[in-house]
Scaffold this active site. Structure first.
Site, PDB file in Angstrom:
ATOM      1  N   GLY A  50       0.831  -1.191   0.000  1.00 25.58           N
ATOM      2  CA  GLY A  50       0.000   0.000   0.000  1.00 25.58           C
ATOM      3  C   GLY A  50       0.863   1.237   0.000  1.00 25.58           C
ATOM      4  CD  GLN A 100       3.480   5.775   2.706  1.00 25.76           C
ATOM      5  OE1 GLN A 100       2.416   5.274   2.354  1.00 25.76           O
ATOM      6  NE2 GLN A 100       4.550   5.061   3.036  1.00 25.76           N
ATOM      7  CB  CYS A 132       6.038   1.755   6.753  1.00 27.66           C
ATOM      8  SG  CYS A 132       5.398   3.314   6.128  1.00 27.66           S
ATOM      9  CG  LEU A 133       6.550   1.041   0.507  1.00 27.32           C
ATOM     10  CD1 LEU A 133       5.703   1.376  -0.717  1.00 27.32           C
ATOM     11  CD2 LEU A 133       7.697   0.113   0.149  1.00 27.32           C
ATOM     12  CG  HIS A 188       0.278   0.660   7.247  1.00 29.66           C
ATOM     13  ND1 HIS A 188       1.288   0.336   8.114  1.00 29.66           N
ATOM     14  CD2 HIS A 188       0.828   1.499   6.328  1.00 29.66           C
ATOM     15  CE1 HIS A 188       2.406   0.956   7.739  1.00 29.66           C
ATOM     16  NE2 HIS A 188       2.144   1.667   6.658  1.00 29.66           N
ATOM     17  CD  GLU A 189      -0.753   2.272   2.971  1.00 27.57           C
ATOM     18  OE1 GLU A 189      -0.436   3.488   2.943  1.00 27.57           O
ATOM     19  OE2 GLU A 189       0.096   1.372   3.058  1.00 27.57           O
ATOM     20  CG  HIS A 247       0.779   6.256   5.955  1.00 30.09           C
ATOM     21  ND1 HIS A 247       1.928   6.835   6.455  1.00 30.09           N
ATOM     22  CD2 HIS A 247       1.121   4.984   5.630  1.00 30.09           C
ATOM     23  CE1 HIS A 247       2.913   5.959   6.427  1.00 30.09           C
ATOM     24  NE2 HIS A 247       2.448   4.824   5.932  1.00 30.09           N
TER      25      HIS A 247
END
Length: 186
Positions: free
Chosen positions: A46, A51, A89-90, A131-132, A135
């Site tokens: 995701g 981000q 996480c990216l 998670h997203e 963010h």
């Protein structure tokens, strides 16, 4: 393909709540395409607009061969069942920590044309959606760790080759409480 740079842990945009999308236009569809291309290029599950430095409530996902996006998500939980497992996480590349999430989620929002959309997720999809959405609220999965877990995470982050000691990040306690249900990367 329009792969964009991903903002890393410590960037203030990752701690800033995103604004709701009000214009479902070509620019929004380009953002969704950029998010999708960048997420896939980095093998992510995701990716949220903050981000990429964009403060809008938009995220993309690629879980179990299901690729899509959700705009202005609102989450609900059909039960109290939880899952505990590794989460990454990216924006915190290469690091994974066991994180408790809800096992099941219902996410309502819109697609890039403004049409209503609902995602019913379990397991990894539920983890990703939570998670997203976190963010979009300025919350990182690290905020959901125990005090000891956050200490371990910060030690690993400080040792990471991408960490910038000149701009140290701040870990905060989740505003949703320790058992709150949001958050992902893989």
């Amino acid at each position: 393909m329009t792969v964009q740079p991903i903002r890393l842990f410590g960037d203030p945009v990752l701690r800033t709540p995103a604004e709701p999308v009000v214009d479902f236009d070509a620019e929004l569809r380009k953002l969704v395409a950029d998010l999708t291309d960048t997420m896939r290029d980095r093998n992510g599950a995701g990716l949220a607009a903050p981000q990429l430095g964009v403060g809008l409530r938009v995220f993309t996902f690629d879980v179990d061969d299901v690729v899509g996006h959700l705009i202005n998500p609102v989450l609900s939980f059909p039960d109290e069942e939880e899952q505990d497992g590794p989460e990454g996480c990216l924006s915190i590349p290469g690091l994974y920590f066991d994180t408790v999430r809800r096992q099941n989620v219902v996410a309502k929002g819109f697609n890039s044309y403004g049409d209503p959309l609902q995602i019913v997720g379990t397991g990894l999809m539920a983890r990703c959606v939570q998670h997203e959405t976190d963010h979009l609220d300025g919350v990182l999965f690290l905020d959901r760790l125990s005090v000891e877990g956050r200490k371990e995470a910060m030690k690993a982050i400080r040792a990471a080759d991408w960490y910038d000691s000149g701009a140290p990040p701040v870990i905060k306690t989740s505003p949703h409480g320790a058992g709150s249900p949001f958050g992902l990367g893989r």
